[in-house]
Write an enzyme that holds these catalytic residues in place. Structure first.
Site, PDB file in Angstrom:
ATOM      1  N   ARG A  23       0.870  -1.194   0.000  1.00 37.32           N
ATOM      2  CA  ARG A  23       0.000   0.000   0.000  1.00 37.32           C
ATOM      3  C   ARG A  23       0.891   1.224   0.000  1.00 37.32           C
ATOM      4  O   ARG A  23       1.633   1.481   0.951  1.00 37.32           O
ATOM      5  CB  ARG A  23      -0.897   0.000   1.246  1.00 37.32           C
ATOM      6  CG  ARG A  23      -1.886   1.179   1.289  1.00 37.32           C
ATOM      7  CD  ARG A  23      -2.936   1.016   0.201  1.00 37.32           C
ATOM      8  NE  ARG A  23      -4.009   1.997   0.323  1.00 37.32           N
ATOM      9  CZ  ARG A  23      -4.114   3.101  -0.426  1.00 37.32           C
ATOM     10  NH1 ARG A  23      -3.176   3.353  -1.354  1.00 37.32           N
ATOM     11  NH2 ARG A  23      -5.126   3.906  -0.274  1.00 37.32           N
ATOM     12  N   ASP A  26       1.188   3.752   2.848  1.00 39.27           N
ATOM     13  CA  ASP A  26       1.729   3.256   4.118  1.00 39.27           C
ATOM     14  C   ASP A  26       3.249   3.109   4.109  1.00 39.27           C
ATOM     15  O   ASP A  26       3.925   3.475   5.077  1.00 39.27           O
ATOM     16  CB  ASP A  26       1.102   1.906   4.464  1.00 39.27           C
ATOM     17  CG  ASP A  26      -0.367   2.022   4.856  1.00 39.27           C
ATOM     18  OD1 ASP A  26      -0.835   3.161   5.051  1.00 39.27           O
ATOM     19  OD2 ASP A  26      -1.032   0.981   4.949  1.00 39.27           O
ATOM     20  N   GLU A  90      -4.473  -7.380  -6.756  1.00 38.92           N
ATOM     21  CA  GLU A  90      -3.126  -7.959  -6.854  1.00 38.92           C
ATOM     22  C   GLU A  90      -3.042  -9.250  -6.045  1.00 38.92           C
ATOM     23  O   GLU A  90      -2.510 -10.273  -6.497  1.00 38.92           O
ATOM     24  CB  GLU A  90      -2.082  -6.970  -6.327  1.00 38.92           C
ATOM     25  CG  GLU A  90      -1.774  -5.824  -7.259  1.00 38.92           C
ATOM     26  CD  GLU A  90      -0.821  -4.826  -6.624  1.00 38.92           C
ATOM     27  OE1 GLU A  90      -0.602  -3.769  -7.223  1.00 38.92           O
ATOM     28  OE2 GLU A  90      -0.288  -5.107  -5.533  1.00 38.92           O
TER      29      GLU A  90
END
Length: 1257
Positions: A23, A26, A90
């Site tokens: 991500r 993050d 994904e």
């Protein structure tokens, strides 16, 4: 059993090593970036999406493609991972690739607990609440399932690591570990041939999982042999197992360019990742801080192409023994002396064999396309020229690539005269490093002592012929890989590319041959001798008359100016077309030079010795098969022969008297074999105290041998085929005699009792002594006598006292003996029977039954015993760890014994084979690696069926099998092979002398065949084509087929390889050899799943009719006994339990004895146990009777057998088979460089504790 085909499609091409799913908000600029950079720094191809903003709900095609093309996916689960639909898609695709293509997935839980991801709580629950607004339940459930499934995979939790760098390091290590597991030999060694086997050997020397201390390994070989390639492959394979690693290439060039400081700096920076450390490094003295750093980490260092010990010392100043635990240093060099100063062990690079050479050449010349027939033939010629040198093969292939056939022919003709400059540039660097004396020695060996198609020279001969300085010079040349010295017979040879380089150097000396130092080309020699153009420059002449284009008319003054001639050799054969014709028809006129050290002329055509020949410095005189009648009158003063050491006159049938050698006080070898006109040995021979070898074989008129020297120096005395009626009693004085050969002395009636005084005697050959009816009385113990041949004698009795005075393990040849039944009876009654290790009873036509074997017997030849019907129950050596055979070949041959009954063929012999193989396999597994090499076993007997404990194929030469799970467990011992051979048709052609089953190629594979581990194993067996008159069964086992050898071959990766592979394929290959000894050049084609072994000799003959493979298993808790009966009796099998089953095709049952021993005959057991507490009673498979197998132990004892015994082989002589005429014994032999060598060792019997057995049904 055919291998099953995989249902999976081939996986896509892997473009990336790692795909990172994360991500962005993050971890993009923190943890993920650090991980990406560390992966890249470690040469791991990682894919990281660089886009900061996601557009749309679906991942981009580029991202989808990257996932599919990756080997490993690292999923970084962070707090907001689930909030991204791209991340979730994904994840779904990654898990799909894992299931479909076997992609490896590594979850990383970064600052979040795994249960939050699995149960979708906290931030993940919030994310899914938001997703509900845009997606249906089907999509949401798909994501939820993917998250849950991912948490059940093996992963890493950041909370278990003190810092991010530690977690990154762990991820990188895990990724490398997974990449190595996925890496196939095809990936690592693509474009190279013969690499896996050589890598396995080097890994064994490195002992990665063994020795904990630092270890230095040298890799040595001639230029272009592949040293750097091997070192590079090892480095690529192992460097991730070390904390620090560095590869320093071209050290020699850096030293020549004064750039060693650069390499030293690179070494320190690569190992310690700290440039500041350079500030404390000093040129010649080790730095304490740097030494501390070396001691603190485990390093792998490769120093490539080193030619100076001082360069090594400069690059690594720190003591090797103080390196960190487990450190390994690899040094490659052409000069072995450089390595001897530092290396714990040295690996001598083996050049490519014929198959590997052609494979490598085809790869570069045809880009792996199949060449046309014309090109195939020329490819073989190029491979022969390169002689296994990988660099030469590659350069020549690239030069010939895409060229028409006419240019190939032209290039080949040019290569024979002019060496390839690129190849010579590489090879010449070794020569340039020699001093002047060593260069001169190199040219002497190349042009005279190692010339192809001439007689061979052994090291001690060359050292004797040359001056004293040659001893160190020969060692230097050998260390630099410029010459090769055979390990066994010490013959000096030279690679043909190096020899061609030497020839070119001599030719560069002068345009006129007469002004060159050495002559070997027939055309040049003809010109010099016919035109009288020779000069004092000429040092050696070596001429083969078969290379002449016409008779050579020698000028009267041809040698008058050759005052420095030292070596002269003329080679020819009896039917040579052209001759050397001196101006004086009587003999050759030589210049009286006192520098001549070697004079040789095969088939010397004159009756008198060459006039003008100075002998004062002559070391070797070789006039074999000559017409000479006399040298000089024996009554005249003997010439000065103080330096003469070798006299070779064998085959000189007109020689009436031995030349006066009374002044040859240093002579060591005299060979007068087949000098049929000689009648006596001169009395002065007794004064030749340094004589070690005297050969008078087939001097058919020789009756007086009273002149034989006495003393301890004479080691070999050959009197076979002479007319002597008695052996002088003084023979007992030959305390150092090793071999006494009296074969075919038909007038000999007895031997003196003083023969027992020959305490060093190892070989006694009395074969063919038809007048000998009584075996000689041996009145005293003989500690060394190991071989006795009574072949073809009329001896009727073996005195018990004589046999019992043989204290060493011995072999006995009783072939062609008419009184065989009596002899075997005497032998079996002897208390010394347990010393018998080899017995030959072949061609004994009266032999009907062979009694029970002693446990010590390891070789039995009963071939062509036409009346043989039965063999008593088998008694086999059963010891495992104590069966310390060294270089031993076991053989049991029953060729053409057509009257053998069905029980013997179907039960006794196959059962005996299984017991012997199992015992040998156990021994191999227990022995140290260096002790196991050479262990082999073969059984041959008439029949057409493969024993049922083998997985067999009814036709063809390939076996494909499925391997059961955990097939290579602790009980697995190795493989054995079985063949049904049909050589009848080949034998009828009378073109071929013998056939060799040369090799087996293993291929271990996974289910879909995408991972393949090849391995080639020499089978080492040959059979005479004309000897087998029906189908025969051949059972083979060899150390190369053992689990231990597989572990050595594949190295540290064997444990992981054995768990990956699920299938195995075994392809067998053979070759035929013509009667003249040459190898059949007819191709052996590979086709489909077999190597078709059809050899054309007017018609195709299929040699191998059937083949089989046995996976040998042991069981530590109790043993098993091979039971071959199809229906074993209930009382013999009630305690047996089914153990396992091999998947697919054939079924193999493992059955084990529940008790330590089976009492099939209580009375018999009781009787045996009174004699020994370590006897095990075994039930015979036929159910007719029981046989007691003594438990025996074997101490180390090495006995090596060579077909040809020479004086310099004294230290290795332990057993020798000597037979007259054509050999009738069939032996399993190790064939190397087209020579047959036998190595055997014999066990010592002693008591043992209880032994358990293993069977496989």
């Amino acid at each position: 059993m055919a291998a099953s085909s995989s249902s999976h499609p081939p996986p896509p091409l892997d473009k990336h090593d790692v795909f990172i799913s994360f991500r962005g908000g993050d971890t993009r600029y923190t943890f993920t970036s650090f991980l990406y950079e560390e992966l890249r720094r470690n040469q791991i191809k990682a894919y990281m999406d660089v886009r900061e903003f996601e557009t749309g709900d679906k991942i981009s095609p580029a991202l989808e493609k990257a996932i599919k093309e990756s080997k490993i996916s690292v999923i970084i689960f962070s707090e907001n991972y689930a909030s991204s639909t791209w991340c979730l898609n994904e994840l779904v695709l990654i898990l799909k690739c894992m299931e479909k293509n076997g992609q490896t997935v590594l979850p990383v839980f970064y600052l979040i607990d795994a249960f939050i991801v699995r149960d979708q709580t906290k931030s993940y629950a919030v994310a899914f609440e938001e997703h509900k607004k845009s997606f249906n339940d089907t999509q949401l459930n798909k994501w939820r399932k993917a998250l849950k499934d991912a948490t059940y995979l093996h992963g890493l939790n950041s909370k278990e690591y003190r810092s991010g760098p530690l977690l990154v390091a762990k991820i990188v290590d895990d990724v490398w570990s997974q990449l190595r597991k996925r890496q196939t030999s095809n990936d690592l060694y693509k474009g190279f041939y013969g690499i896996p086997e050589r890598i396995g050997e080097i890994e064994r020397l490195l002992s990665i999982n063994g020795s904990t201390g630092a270890r230095v390994i040298g890799i040595c070989g001639m230029g272009g042999s592949g040293k750097t390639t091997l070192a590079s492959a090892i480095f690529q394979k192992l460097h991730r197992d070390f904390e620090g690693h560095c590869f320093l290439k071209n050290v020699k060039d850096a030293s020549a360019g004064h750039r060693l400081d650069e390499l030293r700096n690179k070494l320190l920076i690569d190992l310690f990742k700290d440039r500041a450390i350079l500030s404390v490094d000093t040129p010649h003295v080790a730095s304490l801080p740097i030494g501390d750093r070396f001691r603190s980490i485990k390093v792998l260092i490769v120093l490539d192409d080193v030619d100076s010990s001082s360069d090594l010392q400069y690059l690594i100043k720190e003591p090797y023994e103080e390196f960190g635990l487990g450190s390994r240093i690899i040094v490659t060099a052409r000069d072995a002396q450089v390595l001897k100063n530092v290396a714990d062990q040295i690996y001598q690079v083996e050049l490519l064999n014929e198959t590997e050479s052609l494979d490598l050449f085809h790869l570069h010349a045809f880009k792996n396309e199949r060449p046309a027939k014309d090109y195939e033939m020329l490819s073989g010629r190029v491979a022969y020229y390169a002689n296994g040198n990988p660099l030469a093969l590659t350069l020549l292939a690239k030069m010939l690539h895409s060229r028409p056939i006419e240019e190939w022919w032209s290039a080949l003709k040019k290569m024979e005269k002019v060496p390839n400059k690129d190849i010579q540039k590489v090879l010449r660097t070794s020569y340039e490093g020699l001093d002047d004396m060593e260069k001169d020695l190199f040219l002497d060996i190349a042009c005279f002592f190692s010339h192809p198609n001439y007689n061979e020279f052994k090291r001690h001969e060359v050292e004797s012929i040359l001056d004293e300085e040659s001893t160190i010079g020969i060692s230097v040349l050998n260390d630099k890989s410029l010459i090769t010295i055979d390990e066994y017979d010490k013959v000096i040879s030279m690679h043909n590319l190096l020899q061609q380089m030497a020839f070119a150097m001599v030719c560069e000396e002068h345009k006129e041959p007469g002004n060159r130092s050495r002559l070997w080309i027939a055309k040049d020699i003809s010109r010099v001798l016919e035109t009288d153009s020779g000069t004092e420059t000429i040092k050696s002449i070596r001429l083969h008359l078969c290379e002449l284009e016409g008779d050579l008319n020698v000028s009267p003054a041809a040698f008058s100016k050759m005052s420095n001639l030292q070596y002269f050799q003329i080679t020819t054969h009896e039917r040579a077309k052209f001759r050397l014709l001196p101006h004086n028809a009587c003999a050759l006129q030589l210049h009286p030079t006192n520098k001549l050290r070697y004079f040789g002329w095969e088939f010397y055509p004159y009756e008198s010795f060459p006039s003008g020949l100075s002998l004062e410095n002559l070391v070797q005189l070789n006039l074999t098969d000559s017409q000479i009648v006399e040298f000089w009158n024996e009554d005249q003063q003997a010439p000065a022969l103080e330096k003469l050491k070798f006299l070779e006159l064998h085959g000189s049938k007109k020689l009436t008297q031995i030349p006066n050698l009374s002044r040859a006080i240093n002579i060591e070898r005299i060979c007068l074999a087949r000098c049929a006109s000689l009648v006596r040995v001169p009395s002065y021979f007794k004064d030749l105290h340094k004589l070690q070898f005297l050969d008078l074989t087939d001097c058919s008129n020789l009756v007086n041998v009273e002149g034989i020297p006495s003393g301890e120096n004479l080691k070999y005395l050959r009197l076979g085929g002479t007319a002597i009626e008695a052996v002088p009693s003084s023979i007992g004085c030959l305390s150092g005699l090793l071999v006494l050969n009296l074969h075919d002395c038909t007038m000999l009636e007895n031997l003196p009792t003083s023969i027992c005084k020959l305490k060093s005697l190892q070989v006694l050959d009395l074969s063919g002594c038809l007048g000998l009816e009584n075996f000689p009385e041996i009145l005293e113990p003989m500690e060394s006598l190991m071989h006795i041949s009574l072949r073809g004698t009329m001896i009727k009795e073996l005195p018990q006292s004589s046999i019992e005075n043989l204290k060493a393990h011995f072999d006995l040849d009783l072939s062609h003996c008419e009184n065989i039944e009596f002899l075997l009876s005497d032998l079996c009654r002897s208390r010394n029977i347990d010393k018998l290790v080899k017995l030959n009873v072949s061609y004994c036509e009266n032999l009907k039954s062979i009694p029970q074997f002693p446990p010590s017997l390891t070789n039995l030849d009963a071939s062509d015993c036409k009346s043989l019907e039965t063999i008593s129950s088998w008694r086999t050596p059963l010891i495992q760890e104590m069966r310390s055979f060294l270089c031993m070949c076991c053989s049991y041959r029953f060729d053409n014994c057509q009257k053998l009954d069905q029980n013997t063929r179907n039960n006794v012999i196959p059962r005996g084979a299984s017991l012997e193989i199992l015992s040998l396999a156990r021994s191999t597994d227990k022995l140290e690696s260096k002790c196991g090499h050479g262990l082999s076993l073969a059984f041959c007997y008439p029949g057409g069926d493969i024993p049922n404990y083998f997985i067999s194929r009814e036709s063809g030469t390939t076996i494909n099998i499925d391997l059961r799970p955990n097939w290579c467990d602790a009980n697995f011992l190795g493989f054995a092979f079985c063949f049904v051979l049909d050589l009848v048709e080949v034998g009828c052609e009378k073109l071929f002398d013998h056939t060799r089953i040369t090799e087996c190629q293993f291929r271990f594979m996974n289910d879909d065949g995408s991972v393949v581990y090849p391995c080639k194993v020499p089978v080492k067996l040959h059979l005479q084509c004309s000897k087998l008159n029906s189908d025969h069964v051949l059972i083979l086992y060899d150390h190369d087929l053992s689990r231990k050898k597989l572990q050595e071959t594949f190295g540290a990766n064997w444990s992981s390889i054995s768990t990956i592979v699920t299938k195995a394929s075994f392809d067998f290959r053979l070759s035929l050899h013509y009667v003249d000894g040459s190898k059949s050049k007819l191709p052996v084609f590979r086709g489909g799943d077999v190597w078709s072994n059809y050899i054309g000799c007017n018609r195709c003959c299929k040699i191998i009719k059937k083949c089989g493979i046995w996976l040998i298993y042991d069981q530590e808790d109790g043993g098993q006994l091979m039971n071959i009966d199809q229906k074993p009796k209930e009382e013999e099998t009630k305690r047996f339990a089914e153990h396992s089953q091999v998947s697919g095709g054939s079924t193999l049952e493992d059955v084990c004895l529940g008790d330590d021993k089976v009492n099939a005959n209580t009375a018999a057991v009781a009787a045996e146990e009174e004699e020994s507490q370590c006897v095990v009673q075994l039930s015979q498979v036929s159910g007719e009777s029981t046989s007691t197998n003594e438990v025996v132990r074997f101490a180390d004892e090495k006995v090596n057998t060579n077909n040809e015994v020479e004086e310099e082989e004294t230290r290795r002589l332990a057993q020798l088979s000597i037979v007259s005429g054509a050999s009738t014994s069939h032996e399993v032999v190790c064939i190397e460089d087209e020579k047959v060598k036998e190595d055997e060792s014999y066990p010592n019997k002693s008591s043992s504790s209880k032994i358990h057995f293993t069977t496989k049904l």
